[in-house]
Write an enzyme that holds these catalytic residues in place. Sequence first.
Site, PDB file in Angstrom:
ATOM      1  N   GLN A   1       0.835  -1.185   0.069  1.00  0.00           N
ATOM      2  CA  GLN A   1      -0.084   0.116   0.015  1.00  0.00           C
ATOM      3  C   GLN A   1       0.882   1.017  -0.099  1.00  0.00           C
ATOM      4  O   GLN A   1       0.336   2.145  -0.301  1.00  0.00           O
ATOM      5  CB  GLN A   1      -0.971  -0.015   1.301  1.00  0.00           C
ATOM      6  CG  GLN A   1      -1.967  -1.139   1.029  1.00  0.00           C
ATOM      7  CD  GLN A   1      -2.706  -1.167   2.453  1.00  0.00           C
ATOM      8  OE1 GLN A   1      -2.637  -1.742   3.238  1.00  0.00           O
ATOM      9  NE2 GLN A   1      -4.037  -0.497   2.111  1.00  0.00           N
TER      10      GLN A   1
ATOM     11  N   GLU B   1      -5.060 -10.294   8.756  1.00  0.00           N
ATOM     12  CA  GLU B   1      -6.475 -10.508   8.392  1.00  0.00           C
ATOM     13  C   GLU B   1      -6.593 -11.385   7.196  1.00  0.00           C
ATOM     14  O   GLU B   1      -7.255 -11.345   6.299  1.00  0.00           O
ATOM     15  CB  GLU B   1      -7.005  -9.103   7.687  1.00  0.00           C
ATOM     16  CG  GLU B   1      -7.060  -8.062   8.833  1.00  0.00           C
ATOM     17  CD  GLU B   1      -8.022  -6.895   8.269  1.00  0.00           C
ATOM     18  OE1 GLU B   1      -8.412  -6.837   7.113  1.00  0.00           O
ATOM     19  OE2 GLU B   1      -8.438  -5.988   9.034  1.00  0.00           O
TER      20      GLU B   1
HETATM   21  C1  NOJ Z   1      -7.322  -3.597   7.172  1.00  0.00           C
HETATM   22  C2  NOJ Z   1      -6.112  -3.992   6.380  1.00  0.00           C
HETATM   23  O1  NOJ Z   1      -5.331  -4.753   7.060  1.00  0.00           O
HETATM   24  C3  NOJ Z   1      -5.599  -2.958   5.641  1.00  0.00           C
HETATM   25  O2  NOJ Z   1      -4.636  -3.241   4.750  1.00  0.00           O
HETATM   26  C4  NOJ Z   1      -6.613  -1.888   5.126  1.00  0.00           C
HETATM   27  O3  NOJ Z   1      -6.079  -0.605   4.365  1.00  0.00           O
HETATM   28  C5  NOJ Z   1      -7.344  -1.422   6.198  1.00  0.00           C
HETATM   29  N1  NOJ Z   1      -7.889  -2.697   6.631  1.00  0.00           N
HETATM   30  C6  NOJ Z   1      -8.387  -0.434   5.947  1.00  0.00           C
HETATM   31  O4  NOJ Z   1      -9.320  -1.063   4.721  1.00  0.00           O
END
Ligand code: NOJ
Length: 473
Positions: A56, A197
């Site tokens: 990201q 996650e």
């Molecule tokens: C959880 C994720 O781990 C992350 O990568 C994401 O940007 C955020 N949620 C927000 O959606």
Amino acid sequence: MKKKNCFTKLIYSTNFFLSIMLGLSCVGAPPHAFSKTEEIKFPDSFEWCVATASHQIEGNNKDSDWWEFERRGKTIENEDRSTKATDHWNRLEEDTQILVDLGVKTYRFSLEWAKIEPQPGNWNKEALEHYKKEILLLKKNNIKPFITLNHFSIPYWFAKKGGWTSPQAPHFFNRYVKKVFENLGHLGIESWVTFNEPVWNLISGYVLGAFPPGKKDLKLLAAPIVGVVKSHALAYKTLHKIAKKRNIPIKVGLVKALNIFETLRKWNPLDHYARSILERVYNLSLLEALQKGRLKFSFPTIVNMDKELKEAKGTLDFLGVNFYTRLFVKFTFSPPFIKTETVAAKDKITEMHWEIYPEGLYKVVTKAHQMFPKLPIFISENGIADKTDKKRIPFIKDHLYYVYKLIKQKVPIVGYCYWTLIDNFEWAHGYRPRFGLYELDLKTLSRTPRPSAIFYKNLIKKKGFSYEKKGFK
Ligand code: NOJ
């Protein structure tokens, strides 16, 4: 007016008419709005943190499954592509300085497998050196590196072999983890996260088609979840084995997204049923596998998973909890049969179309703590997409209020990571949602602190804040 106060007044009242008035108000006392300020103080040892993920922010993740997925077309909002992202790869010094300015004690970030192993068994020394440099820079500035080994993206070669569905997944992941630890393990990293996650990642990739591999079939969910559980268990053992041999103290955990799920139409038994299935698949199944060594979830006629995975039992030294929102669940007659909706007033909705529901953090952590009473819990992510920055400070305060409440109740919460440091590439939503404490100028890539960054900095400095509680009594 509280009923107790009300009746006390009634007993002491000698005036007949006043007694009647008070008596009436005791029966149907109207609620009173109140606001009171409480000083919230966190323990000295509390780990203030911000979190990011490599794909990201770093840019140029050319050998990953996401790079290919972004280029399939129509997969990402506005056809955005991660491309240079925030160019963090080339701005280590600048971004470390931002962390120093904020005063965080801990920085949660991830390593990019696709950069470390762009081709099977082919290790990129430059990438490993780069991460070494990043870790040393953090340590030099007294910031603890809190490392995630897999945050969604995987090497494209591994994706082509079936990714987490491949029977070889645990072997490939383990080989990567071993390489990483052999190269970086001696640098003094206390906490390692195997997966971020994973269930949400796999639901998005195999059921919703929103993440790679872009599949939309509930039947496909079981295999990659098994692959992830096995990979986590093996990596846990490997990390501890090498660390023990080299006398390096480490903790290994996993980061789990937990949501609040409510039944949308309370009168509808099918909605209750759909909710219970989602609760099991999304919130419980993986945690239970790590607790009991058995992975169990089912979706009648489609998936029936009940598998012993003994190796997974007890493979957690801490648990990371990511919390964002509450969703309302309903049953639908077409696949995937379960739908979630956001139900909230407009001012309680974020740019992700998620409800702001701070109490939910209290509820999910309470449940996680009941499941793992001995484990330290890290709030590994919590944040809001809000370009205007109007909602971010109240969002952080309201959530931290519940963290504070949990700590007072002796729930062992060791830290809190705000998601995220700088606006970044928000997966399928591209660059639209703005989660950052720092605003990213998409053209110049310059970073500017938002008022909430200043707020977070002061909060860290003071180890707390004045909290104005509003409500009715
Ligand atoms: C959880 C994720 O781990 C992350 O990568 C994401 O940007 C955020 N949620 C927000 O959606």
